[in-house]
Design a protein around this motif. Sequence first.
Motif, PDB file in Angstrom:
ATOM      1  N   MET A  86       0.835  -1.192   0.000  1.00 37.16           N
ATOM      2  CA  MET A  86       0.000   0.000   0.000  1.00 37.16           C
ATOM      3  C   MET A  86       0.878   1.252   0.000  1.00 37.16           C
ATOM      4  SD  MET A  86      -2.948  -1.120   2.738  1.00 37.16           S
ATOM      5  CE  MET A  86      -3.877   0.390   2.436  1.00 37.16           C
ATOM      6  N   PRO A  87       0.334   2.403  -0.416  1.00 40.36           N
ATOM      7  CA  PRO A  87       1.107   3.651  -0.370  1.00 40.36           C
ATOM      8  C   PRO A  87       1.597   3.942   1.045  1.00 40.36           C
ATOM      9  CG  PRO A  87      -0.902   3.947  -1.651  1.00 40.36           C
ATOM     10  CD  PRO A  87      -0.999   2.608  -1.004  1.00 40.36           C
ATOM     11  N   ALA A  88       2.818   4.500   1.165  1.00 34.42           N
ATOM     12  CA  ALA A  88       3.416   4.762   2.475  1.00 34.42           C
ATOM     13  C   ALA A  88       2.559   5.700   3.315  1.00 34.42           C
ATOM     14  CB  ALA A  88       4.818   5.344   2.307  1.00 34.42           C
ATOM     15  N   SER A  89       1.845   6.614   2.651  1.00 36.25           N
ATOM     16  CA  SER A  89       1.013   7.578   3.380  1.00 36.25           C
ATOM     17  C   SER A  89      -0.175   6.918   4.078  1.00 36.25           C
ATOM     18  CB  SER A  89       0.509   8.659   2.420  1.00 36.25           C
ATOM     19  OG  SER A  89      -0.264   8.078   1.376  1.00 36.25           O
ATOM     20  N   GLU A  90      -0.481   5.681   3.679  1.00 40.34           N
ATOM     21  CA  GLU A  90      -1.610   4.968   4.268  1.00 40.34           C
ATOM     22  C   GLU A  90      -1.140   3.864   5.212  1.00 40.34           C
ATOM     23  OE1 GLU A  90      -4.112   3.578   1.128  1.00 40.34           O
ATOM     24  OE2 GLU A  90      -4.248   5.547   0.159  1.00 40.34           O
ATOM     25  N   TYR A  91      -0.013   4.120   5.883  1.00 41.46           N
ATOM     26  CA  TYR A  91       0.595   3.071   6.703  1.00 41.46           C
ATOM     27  C   TYR A  91      -0.254   2.655   7.901  1.00 41.46           C
ATOM     28  CZ  TYR A  91       2.082   6.742  10.004  1.00 41.46           C
ATOM     29  OH  TYR A  91       2.122   7.782  10.897  1.00 41.46           O
ATOM     30  N   GLN A  92      -1.231   3.481   8.307  1.00 44.61           N
ATOM     31  CA  GLN A  92      -2.080   3.125   9.439  1.00 44.61           C
ATOM     32  C   GLN A  92      -3.364   2.416   9.013  1.00 44.61           C
ATOM     33  OE1 GLN A  92      -2.178   5.684  12.939  1.00 44.61           O
ATOM     34  NE2 GLN A  92      -1.123   7.272  11.783  1.00 44.61           N
ATOM     35  N   GLU A  93      -3.563   2.278   7.713  1.00 41.81           N
ATOM     36  CA  GLU A  93      -4.751   1.599   7.198  1.00 41.81           C
ATOM     37  C   GLU A  93      -4.441   0.117   6.987  1.00 41.81           C
ATOM     38  OE1 GLU A  93      -7.508   3.253   7.005  1.00 41.81           O
ATOM     39  OE2 GLU A  93      -6.546   5.168   7.482  1.00 41.81           O
ATOM     40  N   ALA A  94      -5.439  -0.731   7.176  1.00 47.89           N
ATOM     41  CA  ALA A  94      -5.295  -2.181   6.969  1.00 47.89           C
ATOM     42  C   ALA A  94      -4.011  -2.686   7.614  1.00 47.89           C
ATOM     43  CB  ALA A  94      -5.307  -2.492   5.468  1.00 47.89           C
ATOM     44  N   GLN A  95      -3.932  -2.549   8.938  1.00 47.83           N
ATOM     45  CA  GLN A  95      -2.697  -2.846   9.640  1.00 47.83           C
ATOM     46  C   GLN A  95      -2.327  -4.328   9.574  1.00 47.83           C
ATOM     47  OE1 GLN A  95      -2.665  -1.261  13.617  1.00 47.83           O
ATOM     48  NE2 GLN A  95      -2.425   0.830  12.895  1.00 47.83           N
ATOM     49  N   THR A  96      -1.013  -4.570   9.509  1.00 42.72           N
ATOM     50  CA  THR A  96      -0.490  -5.930   9.452  1.00 42.72           C
ATOM     51  C   THR A  96      -0.484  -6.558  10.850  1.00 42.72           C
ATOM     52  OG1 THR A  96       1.788  -5.224   9.828  1.00 42.72           O
ATOM     53  CG2 THR A  96       0.999  -5.225   7.550  1.00 42.72           C
ATOM     54  N   THR A  97      -0.179  -7.854  10.893  1.00 48.76           N
ATOM     55  CA  THR A  97      -0.097  -8.561  12.177  1.00 48.76           C
ATOM     56  C   THR A  97       0.993  -7.958  13.060  1.00 48.76           C
ATOM     57  OG1 THR A  97      -0.845 -10.612  11.118  1.00 48.76           O
ATOM     58  CG2 THR A  97       0.256 -10.812  13.262  1.00 48.76           C
ATOM     59  N   LEU A  98       2.123  -7.594  12.449  1.00 50.46           N
ATOM     60  CA  LEU A  98       3.218  -7.007  13.209  1.00 50.46           C
ATOM     61  C   LEU A  98       2.816  -5.649  13.789  1.00 50.46           C
ATOM     62  CD1 LEU A  98       6.308  -7.836  10.942  1.00 50.46           C
ATOM     63  CD2 LEU A  98       5.533  -9.021  13.005  1.00 50.46           C
ATOM     64  N   GLN A  99       2.079  -4.867  13.025  1.00 52.61           N
ATOM     65  CA  GLN A  99       1.612  -3.571  13.515  1.00 52.61           C
ATOM     66  C   GLN A  99       0.651  -3.735  14.689  1.00 52.61           C
ATOM     67  OE1 GLN A  99       0.151  -2.057   9.673  1.00 52.61           O
ATOM     68  NE2 GLN A  99       1.499  -0.287   9.941  1.00 52.61           N
ATOM     69  N   LEU A 100      -0.278  -4.672  14.539  1.00 49.41           N
ATOM     70  CA  LEU A 100      -1.295  -4.869  15.577  1.00 49.41           C
ATOM     71  C   LEU A 100      -0.686  -5.395  16.880  1.00 49.41           C
ATOM     72  CD1 LEU A 100      -4.128  -6.437  13.391  1.00 49.41           C
ATOM     73  CD2 LEU A 100      -4.130  -4.164  14.433  1.00 49.41           C
ATOM     74  N   SER A 101       0.380  -6.166  16.786  1.00 51.81           N
ATOM     75  CA  SER A 101       0.972  -6.772  17.981  1.00 51.81           C
ATOM     76  C   SER A 101       2.056  -5.899  18.620  1.00 51.81           C
ATOM     77  CB  SER A 101       1.575  -8.140  17.632  1.00 51.81           C
ATOM     78  OG  SER A 101       2.666  -7.991  16.736  1.00 51.81           O
ATOM     79  N   TYR A 102       2.422  -4.805  17.954  1.00 53.91           N
ATOM     80  CA  TYR A 102       3.564  -4.012  18.422  1.00 53.91           C
ATOM     81  C   TYR A 102       3.379  -3.499  19.849  1.00 53.91           C
ATOM     82  CZ  TYR A 102       6.734  -0.101  19.084  1.00 53.91           C
ATOM     83  OH  TYR A 102       7.660   0.745  19.613  1.00 53.91           O
ATOM     84  N   GLU A 103       2.235  -2.849  20.132  1.00 51.78           N
ATOM     85  CA  GLU A 103       2.044  -2.197  21.428  1.00 51.78           C
ATOM     86  C   GLU A 103       2.048  -3.203  22.579  1.00 51.78           C
ATOM     87  OE1 GLU A 103      -0.252   1.772  22.887  1.00 51.78           O
ATOM     88  OE2 GLU A 103      -1.346   0.412  21.578  1.00 51.78           O
ATOM     89  N   SER A 104       1.348  -4.331  22.417  1.00 48.36           N
ATOM     90  CA  SER A 104       1.327  -5.327  23.481  1.00 48.36           C
ATOM     91  C   SER A 104       2.694  -5.976  23.649  1.00 48.36           C
ATOM     92  CB  SER A 104       0.264  -6.393  23.194  1.00 48.36           C
ATOM     93  OG  SER A 104       0.513  -7.027  21.947  1.00 48.36           O
TER      94      SER A 104
END
Length: 460
Positions: A86-104
């Motif tokens: 996806m375009p870099a500007s939309e990095y918060q859209e349709a988050q990957t598994t790694l993105q979703l697990s980062y905070e926890s």
Amino acid sequence: MTEIRTRQRAASSLSDSDVSCADAESASLLPVNCAINSTDRVTPPHDKFKVVYIIFYLLGVGTLLPWNMFITAKGYFIYQLRNSTMPASEYQEAQTTLQLSYESAIAVSNMVPNLLLQVANTSLAGRVSINKRIVGSLVVMILTFLVTLIFTKLNVVAWQSGFYAVTIITVILSSAASALLSSSLFGLAARFPQQHIQAVMGGMGLGGVFSAVAELIVLSVGSSVTASAFWYFFLAVLVLILAILSYFLLLNLDYAKHYQGQDEVMIIVERPVSTAKGFFSQYLKILRLIWPYALSVVLVFFVTLAMFPSITSEVQSVNHGSSNWTDKYFIPLYCFLLFNCGDLAGRMSAAYFSLPKPRISILFLSIIRLVFIPLFIMCNAQPRNNLPVWFNSDVYPIIIMVVFSLSNGYLSTLALMHAPALVSKQQSELTGSLMALSMTVGLSLGSAVSYGFVILVKTM
């Protein structure tokens, strides 16, 4: 006769102390010697220009830098772990598994080594030089931030899993070093007059304010994600280098030498190395004295981490969607900047305002703070289903946050300041370390239940 009576009184005062040389085999962690401190009898040198106080403040800033920086730079890590199709500007859209697990993953990677190292440091006190513990932990933190700094200039899209793994490892190492630093630093500050513990706590609060202000500046300027992260971690490296240099300066100041015992007249009593049973016995003796303060610290940070930032960052303006203020700046200002400023003010005020009967009053107020849990849940925390919003105005969460943050800084600092005064000077370092462990236990318990409160709000 006068001399004999004087010696008898001195011997009596030693035998009546909570942790004395007579109890050396079971009550002390010092492996060889038991010392009678001369700092009570000798007028200490003057802390010119409050240099020692400022150094403790700076070291306090450094203790929480890993947590503050990795949380503040969350957007950068989410960007690096983005969906590359996806375009870099939309990095918060349709988050990957790694993105979703980062905070926890960051939370677990921070709290687990933090708790383990805090426990370990209570055993290291008296066995490993406090200088080695403080300098070593600062060096590890500098190295981990340098690694993270380098990654801000690299394109990691092709090997995101490797970048994720390296990031978690750096968080674990920096958090472990941070825990060792904070526990050792509280142990060191406990040897000094009470205001130096307040300086460490104030420094921790100032570090939070720094990260919150940095976030607001980035939001206002609109710099790129990677450029913002570079400056975050670059500033962290500079602060840590300054902290380690200031600690070397501390070691050579007469005022610091006096309280660290380098200029003391010592009465040495040889005794065998303590056993594991002796260590445990000593912990119990100290905890029997300081338990109201230790429990207060656990309760204060349990309540704080149960709500902040998991629930408080979900509280939206009741006018959400109407302006830039309500959409873009409300949460950064109300949740992060207001909390950190109030927390810092509370920590600073502890140096000037105490409480009557502190053992009772601090514990009582720490228990009362449990009321903040339902108060924040009944604010406009979104999303929620059928759970009603009782405080349907932006004024209420702001007032609650002010009292919440002030009480967090004030009560925790008072407890940490008063506890070392209840034990002998030989046990002040261990007492400081035990109080730091209490703080970590409270933080860990609060973090553990915070997810439960988030689920409660979203499903009710």
